[in-house]
Structure formats: structure tokens, C-alpha cells
Scaffold this motif. Sequence first.
Motif, PDB file in Angstrom:
ATOM      1  N   HIS A  40       9.458  -8.336   1.881  1.00  0.00           N
ATOM      2  CA  HIS A  40       9.332  -7.649   0.588  1.00  0.00           C
ATOM      3  C   HIS A  40       7.968  -6.969   0.483  1.00  0.00           C
ATOM      4  CE1 HIS A  40      10.178  -6.895  -3.590  1.00  0.00           C
ATOM      5  NE2 HIS A  40       8.979  -7.354  -3.889  1.00  0.00           N
ATOM      6  N   PRO A  41       7.939  -5.690   0.084  1.00  0.00           N
ATOM      7  CA  PRO A  41       6.650  -5.001  -0.078  1.00  0.00           C
ATOM      8  C   PRO A  41       5.873  -5.506  -1.296  1.00  0.00           C
ATOM      9  CG  PRO A  41       8.505  -3.433  -0.082  1.00  0.00           C
ATOM     10  CD  PRO A  41       9.079  -4.805  -0.143  1.00  0.00           C
ATOM     11  N   VAL A  42       4.607  -5.829  -1.075  1.00  0.00           N
ATOM     12  CA  VAL A  42       3.675  -6.196  -2.147  1.00  0.00           C
ATOM     13  C   VAL A  42       2.371  -5.468  -1.847  1.00  0.00           C
ATOM     14  CG1 VAL A  42       2.381  -8.051  -3.263  1.00  0.00           C
ATOM     15  CG2 VAL A  42       4.706  -8.491  -2.458  1.00  0.00           C
ATOM     16  N   ASP A  43       1.967  -4.611  -2.757  1.00  0.00           N
ATOM     17  CA  ASP A  43       0.789  -3.774  -2.578  1.00  0.00           C
ATOM     18  C   ASP A  43       0.958  -2.993  -1.282  1.00  0.00           C
ATOM     19  OD1 ASP A  43      -2.380  -3.432  -1.799  1.00  0.00           O
ATOM     20  OD2 ASP A  43      -2.079  -3.456  -3.973  1.00  0.00           O
ATOM     21  N   ARG A  44       0.009  -3.094  -0.365  1.00  0.00           N
ATOM     22  CA  ARG A  44       0.115  -2.325   0.883  1.00  0.00           C
ATOM     23  C   ARG A  44       0.680  -3.139   2.044  1.00  0.00           C
ATOM     24  NH1 ARG A  44      -5.693  -2.589  -0.001  1.00  0.00           N
ATOM     25  NH2 ARG A  44      -6.594  -4.160   1.352  1.00  0.00           N
ATOM     26  N   TYR A  45       1.192  -4.313   1.758  1.00  0.00           N
ATOM     27  CA  TYR A  45       1.729  -5.202   2.783  1.00  0.00           C
ATOM     28  C   TYR A  45       3.222  -5.431   2.598  1.00  0.00           C
ATOM     29  CZ  TYR A  45      -3.187  -6.252   3.528  1.00  0.00           C
ATOM     30  OH  TYR A  45      -4.533  -6.147   3.774  1.00  0.00           O
ATOM     31  N   VAL A  46       3.867  -5.851   3.677  1.00  0.00           N
ATOM     32  CA  VAL A  46       5.241  -6.340   3.618  1.00  0.00           C
ATOM     33  C   VAL A  46       5.142  -7.819   3.972  1.00  0.00           C
ATOM     34  CG1 VAL A  46       7.564  -6.191   4.556  1.00  0.00           C
ATOM     35  CG2 VAL A  46       6.211  -4.105   4.265  1.00  0.00           C
ATOM     36  N   VAL A  47       5.475  -8.677   3.000  1.00  0.00           N
ATOM     37  CA  VAL A  47       5.330 -10.122   3.194  1.00  0.00           C
ATOM     38  C   VAL A  47       6.626 -10.709   3.731  1.00  0.00           C
ATOM     39  CG1 VAL A  47       3.570 -10.276   1.403  1.00  0.00           C
ATOM     40  CG2 VAL A  47       5.956 -10.698   0.806  1.00  0.00           C
ATOM     41  N   ASP A  48       6.526 -11.846   4.418  1.00  0.00           N
ATOM     42  CA  ASP A  48       7.714 -12.462   5.012  1.00  0.00           C
ATOM     43  C   ASP A  48       8.722 -12.870   3.938  1.00  0.00           C
ATOM     44  OD1 ASP A  48       6.650 -12.136   7.556  1.00  0.00           O
ATOM     45  OD2 ASP A  48       5.763 -14.143   7.597  1.00  0.00           O
ATOM     46  N   PHE A  49       8.273 -13.657   2.954  1.00  0.00           N
ATOM     47  CA  PHE A  49       9.151 -14.114   1.869  1.00  0.00           C
ATOM     48  C   PHE A  49       8.370 -14.108   0.564  1.00  0.00           C
ATOM     49  CE2 PHE A  49      10.442 -16.302   5.750  1.00  0.00           C
ATOM     50  CZ  PHE A  49      11.765 -15.905   5.841  1.00  0.00           C
ATOM     51  N   ALA A  50       9.063 -13.793  -0.525  1.00  0.00           N
ATOM     52  CA  ALA A  50       8.408 -13.807  -1.833  1.00  0.00           C
ATOM     53  C   ALA A  50       9.413 -14.186  -2.901  1.00  0.00           C
ATOM     54  CB  ALA A  50       7.818 -12.436  -2.155  1.00  0.00           C
ATOM     55  N   THR A  51       8.938 -14.927  -3.884  1.00  0.00           N
ATOM     56  CA  THR A  51       9.694 -15.137  -5.106  1.00  0.00           C
ATOM     57  C   THR A  51       8.883 -14.507  -6.221  1.00  0.00           C
ATOM     58  OG1 THR A  51      10.617 -16.721  -6.666  1.00  0.00           O
ATOM     59  CG2 THR A  51       8.830 -17.523  -5.290  1.00  0.00           C
ATOM     60  N   LEU A  52       9.476 -13.522  -6.868  1.00  0.00           N
ATOM     61  CA  LEU A  52       8.759 -12.785  -7.901  1.00  0.00           C
ATOM     62  C   LEU A  52       8.580 -13.624  -9.157  1.00  0.00           C
ATOM     63  CD1 LEU A  52      10.358  -9.254  -7.452  1.00  0.00           C
ATOM     64  CD2 LEU A  52       8.375 -10.253  -6.300  1.00  0.00           C
ATOM     65  N   ASP A  53       9.608 -14.384  -9.540  1.00  0.00           N
ATOM     66  CA  ASP A  53       9.463 -15.204 -10.744  1.00  0.00           C
ATOM     67  C   ASP A  53       8.555 -16.400 -10.510  1.00  0.00           C
ATOM     68  OD1 ASP A  53      11.494 -16.234  -9.128  1.00  0.00           O
ATOM     69  OD2 ASP A  53      12.698 -16.958 -10.793  1.00  0.00           O
ATOM     70  N   GLY A  54       8.480 -16.907  -9.290  1.00  0.00           N
ATOM     71  CA  GLY A  54       7.594 -18.018  -8.969  1.00  0.00           C
ATOM     72  C   GLY A  54       6.212 -17.573  -8.531  1.00  0.00           C
ATOM     73  N   LYS A  55       6.035 -16.251  -8.334  1.00  0.00           N
ATOM     74  CA  LYS A  55       4.754 -15.669  -7.920  1.00  0.00           C
ATOM     75  C   LYS A  55       4.193 -16.368  -6.676  1.00  0.00           C
ATOM     76  CE  LYS A  55       3.103 -12.692 -10.081  1.00  0.00           C
ATOM     77  NZ  LYS A  55       3.282 -11.262  -9.856  1.00  0.00           N
ATOM     78  N   LEU A  56       5.086 -16.621  -5.699  1.00  0.00           N
ATOM     79  CA  LEU A  56       4.690 -17.273  -4.453  1.00  0.00           C
ATOM     80  C   LEU A  56       5.119 -16.416  -3.279  1.00  0.00           C
ATOM     81  CD1 LEU A  56       3.523 -19.876  -3.070  1.00  0.00           C
ATOM     82  CD2 LEU A  56       5.904 -20.666  -2.948  1.00  0.00           C
ATOM     83  N   ILE A  57       4.225 -16.270  -2.328  1.00  0.00           N
ATOM     84  CA  ILE A  57       4.510 -15.591  -1.062  1.00  0.00           C
ATOM     85  C   ILE A  57       4.433 -16.633   0.036  1.00  0.00           C
ATOM     86  CG2 ILE A  57       3.528 -13.986   0.634  1.00  0.00           C
ATOM     87  CD1 ILE A  57       2.700 -12.232  -1.788  1.00  0.00           C
ATOM     88  N   ILE A  58       5.402 -16.603   0.945  1.00  0.00           N
ATOM     89  CA  ILE A  58       5.416 -17.501   2.093  1.00  0.00           C
ATOM     90  C   ILE A  58       5.285 -16.641   3.335  1.00  0.00           C
ATOM     91  CG2 ILE A  58       6.710 -19.262   3.349  1.00  0.00           C
ATOM     92  CD1 ILE A  58       8.259 -19.164   0.328  1.00  0.00           C
ATOM     93  N   GLU A  59       4.254 -16.907   4.119  1.00  0.00           N
ATOM     94  CA  GLU A  59       4.024 -16.198   5.360  1.00  0.00           C
ATOM     95  C   GLU A  59       4.253 -17.164   6.515  1.00  0.00           C
ATOM     96  OE1 GLU A  59       4.084 -13.008   4.742  1.00  0.00           O
ATOM     97  OE2 GLU A  59       2.070 -12.392   5.357  1.00  0.00           O
ATOM     98  N   VAL A  60       5.056 -16.742   7.478  1.00  0.00           N
ATOM     99  CA  VAL A  60       5.334 -17.545   8.665  1.00  0.00           C
ATOM    100  C   VAL A  60       4.466 -16.990   9.792  1.00  0.00           C
ATOM    101  CG1 VAL A  60       7.098 -18.348  10.273  1.00  0.00           C
ATOM    102  CG2 VAL A  60       7.692 -17.937   7.875  1.00  0.00           C
ATOM    103  N   ASP A  61       3.533 -17.806  10.260  1.00  0.00           N
ATOM    104  CA  ASP A  61       2.555 -17.357  11.247  1.00  0.00           C
ATOM    105  C   ASP A  61       2.844 -17.930  12.625  1.00  0.00           C
ATOM    106  OD1 ASP A  61       1.232 -16.034   9.215  1.00  0.00           O
ATOM    107  OD2 ASP A  61      -0.241 -17.630   8.910  1.00  0.00           O
ATOM    108  N   GLY A  62       2.835 -17.060  13.614  1.00  0.00           N
ATOM    109  CA  GLY A  62       2.994 -17.463  15.006  1.00  0.00           C
ATOM    110  C   GLY A  62       1.645 -17.665  15.669  1.00  0.00           C
ATOM    111  N   VAL A  63       1.663 -17.803  16.976  1.00  0.00           N
ATOM    112  CA  VAL A  63       0.432 -18.067  17.722  1.00  0.00           C
ATOM    113  C   VAL A  63      -0.537 -16.890  17.667  1.00  0.00           C
ATOM    114  CG1 VAL A  63       1.426 -19.775  19.275  1.00  0.00           C
ATOM    115  CG2 VAL A  63       1.497 -17.364  19.897  1.00  0.00           C
TER     116      VAL A  63
END
Length: 114
Positions: A40-63
Amino acid sequence: MERFKSRARRLRESQTSAEAKLWQALRNRQLARWKLRRQHPVDRYVVDFATLDGKLIIEVDGVTHSSSAEIERDKARTEVLEACGFRVLRVSNTDVYENLEGVLELIETSLRFE
């Protein structure tokens, strides 16, 4: 904005296996009542997962996120996302593969305090 939407569509088509595994557990409001979006696009980034009503972004990071340059880039990205009113939760690919239930519990706990 259209540029970010088309990039998000491309990223949805080429998600990592860890993102795909987590998405299967998050989609269709499977995590309590929360509606999550992927790539999902947020500002100038595309985040892995976001809940708009919970105002939480989840980023899954690899090595690739373990080098000092990537850590600095992630820090700057997190600051921008937090300035947009979101909390950012980072989880590793390894955690998704080896402890999916723990990752889901962490996400749910983070959403309880929204």
C-alpha cells in the motif's frame, strides 16, 4: 500518486514468499476485525502491509536489511511513515517462516493499543 499505485501493483505480483505467507494469515480480516492492505502506498513509499484504521504498518525484512546502509535507510523510512501518523512494526522473514503465530500475536497486540 499514480506512479506509486502502479509500483504497488507490480510489488503485489512479485511479493516475497515471506510476504505471501503472512498475507495468507492477514487477508479477509482474519486477524480480529482488522482490514489490512498489502503493498500500500504511504507518502513516497510502498509499505508491505498497512491497516488504515489501526494506523499500523508491518514491514517484512529479509537479510538485505542487515547492512548498515539498509539500517539507516529503514530508519529514515520509519521516520517518514511515523510522521504520517503510523506506527511501524518490523518483522523478519525468519520470524514469519519459523514463528508465524508469534508474529500474528505481536501484530494483534500492537493493534490493541491503537
